[in-house]
Design a protein around this motif. Structure first.
Motif, PDB file in Angstrom:
ATOM      1  N   GLY A 225       0.792  -1.209   0.000  1.00  0.00           N
ATOM      2  CA  GLY A 225       0.000   0.000   0.000  1.00  0.00           C
ATOM      3  C   GLY A 225       0.831   1.268   0.000  1.00  0.00           C
ATOM      4  N   ILE A 226       0.140   2.373   0.211  1.00  0.00           N
ATOM      5  CA  ILE A 226       0.759   3.695   0.245  1.00  0.00           C
ATOM      6  C   ILE A 226       1.045   4.062   1.696  1.00  0.00           C
ATOM      7  CG2 ILE A 226       0.424   6.136  -0.327  1.00  0.00           C
ATOM      8  CD1 ILE A 226      -1.494   5.231  -2.543  1.00  0.00           C
ATOM      9  N   TYR A 227       2.235   4.572   1.943  1.00  0.00           N
ATOM     10  CA  TYR A 227       2.657   4.898   3.304  1.00  0.00           C
ATOM     11  C   TYR A 227       2.679   6.411   3.524  1.00  0.00           C
ATOM     12  CZ  TYR A 227       4.004   0.108   4.479  1.00  0.00           C
ATOM     13  OH  TYR A 227       3.978  -1.238   4.770  1.00  0.00           O
ATOM     14  N   THR A 228       2.732   6.793   4.796  1.00  0.00           N
ATOM     15  CA  THR A 228       2.780   8.213   5.138  1.00  0.00           C
ATOM     16  C   THR A 228       4.047   8.877   4.619  1.00  0.00           C
ATOM     17  OG1 THR A 228       3.580   7.513   7.324  1.00  0.00           O
ATOM     18  CG2 THR A 228       1.250   8.135   7.141  1.00  0.00           C
ATOM     19  N   ASP A 230       8.159   7.487   2.604  1.00  0.00           N
ATOM     20  CA  ASP A 230       9.030   6.371   2.240  1.00  0.00           C
ATOM     21  C   ASP A 230       9.610   5.751   3.518  1.00  0.00           C
ATOM     22  OD1 ASP A 230      11.040   4.680   1.347  1.00  0.00           O
ATOM     23  OD2 ASP A 230      11.694   6.035  -0.242  1.00  0.00           O
ATOM     24  N   PRO A 231       9.302   4.479   3.813  1.00  0.00           N
ATOM     25  CA  PRO A 231       9.819   3.848   5.034  1.00  0.00           C
ATOM     26  C   PRO A 231      11.338   3.822   5.123  1.00  0.00           C
ATOM     27  CG  PRO A 231       8.037   2.548   4.081  1.00  0.00           C
ATOM     28  CD  PRO A 231       8.401   3.596   3.068  1.00  0.00           C
ATOM     29  N   ARG A 232      12.010   3.952   3.987  1.00  0.00           N
ATOM     30  CA  ARG A 232      13.474   3.984   4.018  1.00  0.00           C
ATOM     31  C   ARG A 232      13.987   5.290   4.602  1.00  0.00           C
ATOM     32  NH1 ARG A 232      14.220   2.644  -2.247  1.00  0.00           N
ATOM     33  NH2 ARG A 232      12.576   4.221  -2.200  1.00  0.00           N
ATOM     34  N   LEU A 233      13.161   6.331   4.572  1.00  0.00           N
ATOM     35  CA  LEU A 233      13.549   7.625   5.123  1.00  0.00           C
ATOM     36  C   LEU A 233      13.028   7.820   6.545  1.00  0.00           C
ATOM     37  CD1 LEU A 233      12.849   9.855   1.982  1.00  0.00           C
ATOM     38  CD2 LEU A 233      15.025   8.856   2.703  1.00  0.00           C
ATOM     39  N   ALA A 234      11.900   7.198   6.832  1.00  0.00           N
ATOM     40  CA  ALA A 234      11.296   7.305   8.170  1.00  0.00           C
ATOM     41  C   ALA A 234      10.814   5.916   8.571  1.00  0.00           C
ATOM     42  CB  ALA A 234      10.142   8.304   8.167  1.00  0.00           C
ATOM     43  N   PRO A 235      11.587   5.193   9.386  1.00  0.00           N
ATOM     44  CA  PRO A 235      11.248   3.809   9.737  1.00  0.00           C
ATOM     45  C   PRO A 235       9.866   3.642  10.360  1.00  0.00           C
ATOM     46  CG  PRO A 235      13.489   4.343  10.414  1.00  0.00           C
ATOM     47  CD  PRO A 235      12.857   5.624   9.978  1.00  0.00           C
ATOM     48  N   ASN A 236       9.332   4.708  10.960  1.00  0.00           N
ATOM     49  CA  ASN A 236       8.015   4.618  11.592  1.00  0.00           C
ATOM     50  C   ASN A 236       6.874   5.024  10.652  1.00  0.00           C
ATOM     51  OD1 ASN A 236       8.999   3.732  14.112  1.00  0.00           O
ATOM     52  ND2 ASN A 236       9.494   5.835  14.710  1.00  0.00           N
ATOM     53  N   ALA A 237       7.171   5.147   9.375  1.00  0.00           N
ATOM     54  CA  ALA A 237       6.102   5.421   8.408  1.00  0.00           C
ATOM     55  C   ALA A 237       5.065   4.304   8.478  1.00  0.00           C
ATOM     56  CB  ALA A 237       6.688   5.510   6.993  1.00  0.00           C
ATOM     57  N   ARG A 238       3.809   4.672   8.327  1.00  0.00           N
ATOM     58  CA  ARG A 238       2.748   3.667   8.469  1.00  0.00           C
ATOM     59  C   ARG A 238       1.866   3.634   7.221  1.00  0.00           C
ATOM     60  NH1 ARG A 238       1.418   7.757  12.396  1.00  0.00           N
ATOM     61  NH2 ARG A 238      -0.449   8.966  11.824  1.00  0.00           N
ATOM     62  N   PRO A 239       1.278   2.479   6.949  1.00  0.00           N
ATOM     63  CA  PRO A 239       0.411   2.373   5.774  1.00  0.00           C
ATOM     64  C   PRO A 239      -0.878   3.165   5.966  1.00  0.00           C
ATOM     65  CG  PRO A 239       0.350   0.347   7.054  1.00  0.00           C
ATOM     66  CD  PRO A 239       1.408   1.196   7.665  1.00  0.00           C
ATOM     67  N   ILE A 240      -1.432   3.621   4.860  1.00  0.00           N
ATOM     68  CA  ILE A 240      -2.668   4.393   4.857  1.00  0.00           C
ATOM     69  C   ILE A 240      -3.784   3.492   4.344  1.00  0.00           C
ATOM     70  CG2 ILE A 240      -3.828   6.444   3.952  1.00  0.00           C
ATOM     71  CD1 ILE A 240      -1.014   7.623   3.433  1.00  0.00           C
ATOM     72  N   ALA A 252       1.412  11.249  -5.957  1.00  0.00           N
ATOM     73  CA  ALA A 252       2.060  10.762  -7.168  1.00  0.00           C
ATOM     74  C   ALA A 252       2.817  11.877  -7.872  1.00  0.00           C
ATOM     75  CB  ALA A 252       1.013  10.155  -8.107  1.00  0.00           C
ATOM     76  N   THR A 253       2.192  13.044  -7.943  1.00  0.00           N
ATOM     77  CA  THR A 253       2.820  14.185  -8.601  1.00  0.00           C
ATOM     78  C   THR A 253       4.095  14.605  -7.906  1.00  0.00           C
ATOM     79  OG1 THR A 253       0.687  14.992  -9.410  1.00  0.00           O
ATOM     80  CG2 THR A 253       2.489  16.594  -9.298  1.00  0.00           C
ATOM     81  N   PHE A 254       4.090  14.546  -6.574  1.00  0.00           N
ATOM     82  CA  PHE A 254       5.233  15.051  -5.818  1.00  0.00           C
ATOM     83  C   PHE A 254       6.197  13.964  -5.369  1.00  0.00           C
ATOM     84  CE2 PHE A 254       2.204  18.606  -5.279  1.00  0.00           C
ATOM     85  CZ  PHE A 254       2.979  19.585  -5.881  1.00  0.00           C
ATOM     86  N   GLY A 255       6.192  12.821  -6.061  1.00  0.00           N
ATOM     87  CA  GLY A 255       7.314  11.909  -5.890  1.00  0.00           C
ATOM     88  C   GLY A 255       7.034  10.556  -5.314  1.00  0.00           C
ATOM     89  N   ALA A 256       5.819  10.267  -4.826  1.00  0.00           N
ATOM     90  CA  ALA A 256       5.553   8.931  -4.300  1.00  0.00           C
ATOM     91  C   ALA A 256       5.705   7.917  -5.428  1.00  0.00           C
ATOM     92  CB  ALA A 256       4.149   8.863  -3.701  1.00  0.00           C
ATOM     93  N   LYS A 257       6.532   6.890  -5.232  1.00  0.00           N
ATOM     94  CA  LYS A 257       6.882   5.968  -6.303  1.00  0.00           C
ATOM     95  C   LYS A 257       5.852   4.863  -6.508  1.00  0.00           C
ATOM     96  CE  LYS A 257      10.825   8.017  -7.030  1.00  0.00           C
ATOM     97  NZ  LYS A 257      11.018   8.845  -8.230  1.00  0.00           N
ATOM     98  N   ILE A 258       4.879   4.754  -5.613  1.00  0.00           N
ATOM     99  CA  ILE A 258       3.960   3.632  -5.667  1.00  0.00           C
ATOM    100  C   ILE A 258       3.055   3.684  -6.886  1.00  0.00           C
ATOM    101  CG2 ILE A 258       2.106   4.686  -4.303  1.00  0.00           C
ATOM    102  CD1 ILE A 258       3.374   1.071  -3.984  1.00  0.00           C
ATOM    103  N   GLY A 285      -3.206  -6.584   3.495  1.00  0.00           N
ATOM    104  CA  GLY A 285      -4.093  -5.525   3.015  1.00  0.00           C
ATOM    105  C   GLY A 285      -3.338  -4.514   2.178  1.00  0.00           C
ATOM    106  N   GLY A 286      -3.858  -3.297   2.132  1.00  0.00           N
ATOM    107  CA  GLY A 286      -3.221  -2.265   1.327  1.00  0.00           C
ATOM    108  C   GLY A 286      -3.983  -0.965   1.449  1.00  0.00           C
TER     109      GLY A 286
END
Length: 451
Positions: A225-228, A230-240, A252-258, A285-286
């Motif tokens: 799924g899409i995270y808050t 990039d988990p590689r930049l913030a290990p505590n990022a969580r799925p939405i 998507a426009t501002f860089g989310a790679k998903i 899930g996702g």
């Protein structure tokens, strides 16, 4: 008929085990009738390498061998595989022939045909995996319905024709069998194979979902799924769990790679809900992307887009003088430059360049001819090695305290540009590339991890 279109990326169809796992996901929901596949992981890169002119024969043969090995590792796992093997052999022969032709002369149309063969192989193999599991399934050549213009390499879909041909040639077959088709590719009016550009498989799936008036589009990838952020930049990022079309488009426009940015557009037009999940862990899930969501938060995510170029234009002609911006944008348009963000003062305009879909760096986009033309009516200063950080959310422009909360955590950093107010869904800042990861992590802690 309730219809779901499912798209699987390259890592999801990388080998037999991956295809079998994805087939189980599809067969678990009888409403999933159309499957759109990318080429198996690594194949497109090998085909791109094959498309180079003047390739040493030993290197060309080595690339052909690698491509064949990926296909046959799957064929060899299939029962009663003689017919499938013959179909793959035919496509591998075509790869050989076209790559030989490209050694002598670059040809965009032939290059598109060559690049299409990865998806064509994958669809044949994926359909065979479904049959091995007892499903009534076959490969469908998407070029029959996904019509485009003749801009090889990044063809423009013809929406009306796609709908007409999909309703006539594709929809009737879905009632009796599962169809596996190709992403990324199409055909022009003369039947020549075209491609939609890298990342175009998501777009293909969305176009087909729109044409078929599907209930939902599923995009299966290697991320749950899409995270808050990039988990590689913030290990505590969580799925939405769910997100609106507007929020997802901003991300998507501002860089989310998903997601490929254009994927959102056909879904928005038809109001088709989109699911993004991991084919490696479907039980996790996702994210559902819907036209509207209940109680959307002020802060939804932090996105990062690297490799940004800032262009600053200074001219005293701007002072109480109409027409400067019109002349500037006309100049940029003539040179095929799309402006992304813009801020203005009395005598300065600062803007960033939209390089979505471009293989070039900012300096390549800013040609000497463009800079000379701009310099006739203003002083131009260009700054590279920048990154765009976007806070994505809802009612950002009208919620008190947003800017204070965001900028209070950015005090140690040099912010080169701020853009806020044009959209209620984002607040954008431009920072030096070297600071970008730290800025994202700091913002995420302040907005999503603070008690």
């Amino acid at each position: 008929m309730s219809l779901i279109v499912a798209k699987f990326g390259g890592t999801s169809v990388a080998d037999y085990e991956a295809m079998a796992r994805c087939a189980d996901i599809v067969l678990a929901n009888p409403s999933t009738r159309l499957v759109v596949t990318s080429a198996s992981s690594g194949v497109t890169n090998l085909l791109v390498a094959l498309a180079q002119t003047g390739l040493p024969e030993s290197q060309r043969l080595a690339l052909l061998k690698q491509i064949a090995a990926i296909q046959y590792a799957i064929v060899d796992r299939l029962p009663h595989n003689d017919e499938v093997a013959a179909a793959i052999d035919s496509l591998l022969t075509r790869i050989d022939v076209v790559s030989q032709q490209l050694q002598h002369e670059a040809d965009k149309a032939l290059t598109d045909e060559l690049l299409s063969l990865g998806e064509r192989c994958a669809s044949i193999l994926f359909a065979a995996v479904f049959r091995a599991k007892g499903a009534v399934a076959e490969a469908f050549d998407v070029r029959q319905v996904l019509r485009t213009d003749s801009h090889f390499g990044k063809a423009e879909p013809q929406i009306g024709q796609i709908r007409e041909f999909s309703q006539k040639l594709l929809l009737p077959g879905l009632a009796s069998r599962l169809l596996v088709t190709q992403g990324f590719i199409g055909a022009d009016a003369d039947g020549h194979t075209t491609t939609l550009g890298r990342g175009g498989s998501d777009y293909s799936a969305a176009l087909l979902a729109e044409a078929l008036e599907a209930e939902a589009l599923q995009i299966w990838t290697d991320v749950a799924g899409i995270y808050t952020t990039d988990p590689r930049l913030a290990p505590n990022a969580r799925p939405i769990a769910e997100i609106s079309f507007n929020e997802a488009a901003e991300m998507a426009t501002f860089g989310a790679k998903i997601l490929h940015p254009a994927t959102i557009l056909p879904a928005v037009r038809q109001q088709i809900q989109v699911f993004v999940g991991s084919s490696k862990a479907s039980e996790k899930g996702g994210t559902w992307i819907r036209h509207q969501v209940n109680n959307p938060p002020v802060y939804r995510a932090v996105a990062l887009r690297r490799d940004q170029t800032l262009m600053n234009l200074h001219s005293l002609q701007m002072l109480h003088s109409p027409g400067f911006l019109a002349e500037t944008f006309a100049t940029l348009a003539r040179h095929k430059i799309s402006v992304d963000l813009i801020t203005t003062s009395e005598v300065n305009v600062a803007l960033t360049l939209d390089k979505t879909g471009s293989q070039s760096s900012g300096q390549c986009l800013l040609t000497e001819a463009l800079l000379q033309e701009l310099s006739q009516h203003c002083r131009v200063r260009v700054e590279d090695n920048l990154a765009l950080v976007a806070v994505i959310g809802n009612q950002i422009a009208s919620t008190p305290g947003i800017c204070q909360r965001v900028f209070s955590v950015l005090a140690p950093h040099n912010v080169r540009l701020i853009c806020q107010g044009a959209s209620s869904h984002n607040l954008c800042i431009l920072v030096h590339e070297a600071e970008a990861a730290d800025v994202v992590a700091t913002l995420h802690r302040a907005l999503f991890e603070a008690p």
